[in-house]
Each structure stands twice: as structure tokens, then as C-alpha cells.
Write a protein that holds these residues in place. Structure first.
Motif, PDB file in Angstrom:
ATOM      1  N   LEU A 193      77.677 -76.632 -37.233  1.00 35.57           N
ATOM      2  CA  LEU A 193      76.751 -76.884 -38.383  1.00 35.57           C
ATOM      3  C   LEU A 193      75.710 -75.898 -38.433  1.00 35.57           C
ATOM      4  O   LEU A 193      75.361 -75.279 -37.517  1.00 35.57           O
ATOM      5  CB  LEU A 193      76.208 -78.399 -38.168  1.00 35.57           C
ATOM      6  N   PRO A 194      75.011 -75.606 -39.576  1.00 38.78           N
ATOM      7  CA  PRO A 194      73.924 -74.717 -39.826  1.00 38.78           C
ATOM      8  C   PRO A 194      72.904 -74.649 -38.758  1.00 38.78           C
ATOM      9  O   PRO A 194      72.291 -73.740 -38.052  1.00 38.78           O
ATOM     10  CB  PRO A 194      73.371 -74.796 -41.136  1.00 38.78           C
ATOM     11  N   LYS A 195      72.606 -75.921 -38.288  1.00 37.79           N
ATOM     12  CA  LYS A 195      71.417 -76.156 -37.226  1.00 37.79           C
ATOM     13  C   LYS A 195      71.856 -76.034 -35.784  1.00 37.79           C
ATOM     14  O   LYS A 195      71.156 -76.070 -35.005  1.00 37.79           O
ATOM     15  CB  LYS A 195      70.537 -77.304 -37.449  1.00 37.79           C
ATOM     16  N   GLU A 196      73.529 -75.915 -35.767  1.00 36.92           N
ATOM     17  CA  GLU A 196      73.863 -75.880 -34.263  1.00 36.92           C
ATOM     18  C   GLU A 196      73.897 -74.387 -33.678  1.00 36.92           C
ATOM     19  O   GLU A 196      73.723 -73.435 -34.626  1.00 36.92           O
ATOM     20  CB  GLU A 196      75.024 -76.358 -34.181  1.00 36.92           C
ATOM     21  N   HIS A 197      74.162 -74.147 -32.510  1.00 37.59           N
ATOM     22  CA  HIS A 197      74.410 -72.941 -32.194  1.00 37.59           C
ATOM     23  C   HIS A 197      75.719 -72.108 -32.975  1.00 37.59           C
ATOM     24  O   HIS A 197      76.617 -72.987 -33.506  1.00 37.59           O
ATOM     25  CB  HIS A 197      74.740 -72.608 -30.559  1.00 37.59           C
ATOM     26  N   TYR A 198      75.759 -71.106 -33.044  1.00 36.52           N
ATOM     27  CA  TYR A 198      76.960 -70.210 -34.009  1.00 36.52           C
ATOM     28  C   TYR A 198      78.366 -70.364 -33.403  1.00 36.52           C
ATOM     29  O   TYR A 198      79.332 -70.185 -33.770  1.00 36.52           O
ATOM     30  CB  TYR A 198      76.583 -68.872 -34.199  1.00 36.52           C
ATOM     31  N   ASN A 199      78.278 -70.708 -32.058  1.00 34.77           N
ATOM     32  CA  ASN A 199      79.587 -70.845 -31.212  1.00 34.77           C
ATOM     33  C   ASN A 199      79.989 -72.225 -30.937  1.00 34.77           C
ATOM     34  O   ASN A 199      78.978 -72.955 -30.325  1.00 34.77           O
ATOM     35  CB  ASN A 199      79.476 -70.067 -30.076  1.00 34.77           C
ATOM     36  N   LYS A 200      80.984 -72.738 -31.291  1.00 27.55           N
ATOM     37  CA  LYS A 200      81.612 -74.247 -30.951  1.00 27.55           C
ATOM     38  C   LYS A 200      82.900 -74.025 -30.347  1.00 27.55           C
ATOM     39  O   LYS A 200      83.937 -73.829 -30.670  1.00 27.55           O
ATOM     40  CB  LYS A 200      81.661 -74.954 -32.270  1.00 27.55           C
ATOM     41  N   SER A 201      82.663 -74.687 -29.082  1.00 26.60           N
ATOM     42  CA  SER A 201      83.855 -74.661 -28.089  1.00 26.60           C
ATOM     43  C   SER A 201      84.558 -75.872 -28.301  1.00 26.60           C
ATOM     44  O   SER A 201      84.051 -76.940 -28.253  1.00 26.60           O
ATOM     45  CB  SER A 201      83.362 -74.634 -26.510  1.00 26.60           C
ATOM     46  N   LEU A 202      85.982 -75.889 -28.561  1.00 26.60           N
ATOM     47  CA  LEU A 202      86.887 -76.909 -28.717  1.00 26.60           C
ATOM     48  C   LEU A 202      87.448 -77.400 -27.688  1.00 26.60           C
ATOM     49  O   LEU A 202      87.734 -78.474 -27.471  1.00 26.60           O
ATOM     50  CB  LEU A 202      87.717 -76.530 -29.980  1.00 26.60           C
TER      51      LEU A 202
END
Length: 107
Positions: free
Chosen positions: A10-19
């Protein structure tokens, strides 16, 4: 078996999302997504070098990739798949809002 939907930060989260982050014996895999805003540089200063081989699939956007001397290495655009060796220097200028899927493999 574990199933997940492909989602982006999401825009307010860190740019990298580990799945997924899986470590089995001497091999480690990480799978995730990245969302980058137009006008940013990744990383902000210098270059990133990480101990994993990387495969990234550009879903949307455009990134100008840089060589360590500051010259342009090439452009990553929608539909491109890129492979980076472990410890290969990487940095880029985000020319359009970009979303990508990545796989990191560390042996």
C-alpha cells in the motif's frame, strides 16, 4: 502447499512486500512484490548488492537502470523479465510508477 494472492504494498507501506520466504537446508527463496513511485531512485544513494540471485518481472512501469559509473545500463519496461547475479550492483531511476514481482534465490 500454501497459496497467496499477489498483492502489492500500500502507498503508506515499505515499497517491498514479501509474500513467501522459504529456507530449506542450504537454499533460501524469497518471493514478493515491489511498488515504486515515479521520480524516485532506488536506492536513494549509491548501489544495492545483495547475496541472492534475482529474477524480476516488470508488471507495469519503466525503470532506467544504472551502471556503477553512472551511465545507463538499460531500461526495464512492462513485460520485461530481468536476471541479476548475486552481488551485482543495482540502482535505477523510476521513470513511471512501477510494479514488479521478484524472486530471490540464495544458495
Amino acid at each position: 502447499m500454501e497459496i497467496k494472492k499477489i498483492t502489492y504494498p500500500l502507498p503508506k507501506e515499505h515499497y517491498n512486500k514479501s509474500l513467501f520466504h522459504i529456507q530449506k537446508e542450504q537454499t533460501e527463496f524469497q518471493f514478493g512484490t515491489v511498488s515504486l513511485k515515479k521520480g524516485t531512485r532506488i536506492p536513494e544513494v549509491g548501489f544495492t548488492k545483495h547475496p541472492s540471485h534475482e529474477i524480476s518481472i516488470i508488471q507495469k512501469g519503466n525503470i532506467e537502470m544504472l551502471n556503477e559509473d553512472g551511465s545507463i545500463k538499460g531500461y526495464l519496461k512492462s513485460g520485461d523479465v530481468v536476471y541479476l547475479e548475486a552481488f551485482e550492483a543495482q540502482a535505477g531511476n523510476v521513470l513511471e510508477d512501477t510494479k514488479l514481482i521478484y524472486i530471490l534465490i540464495k544458495a
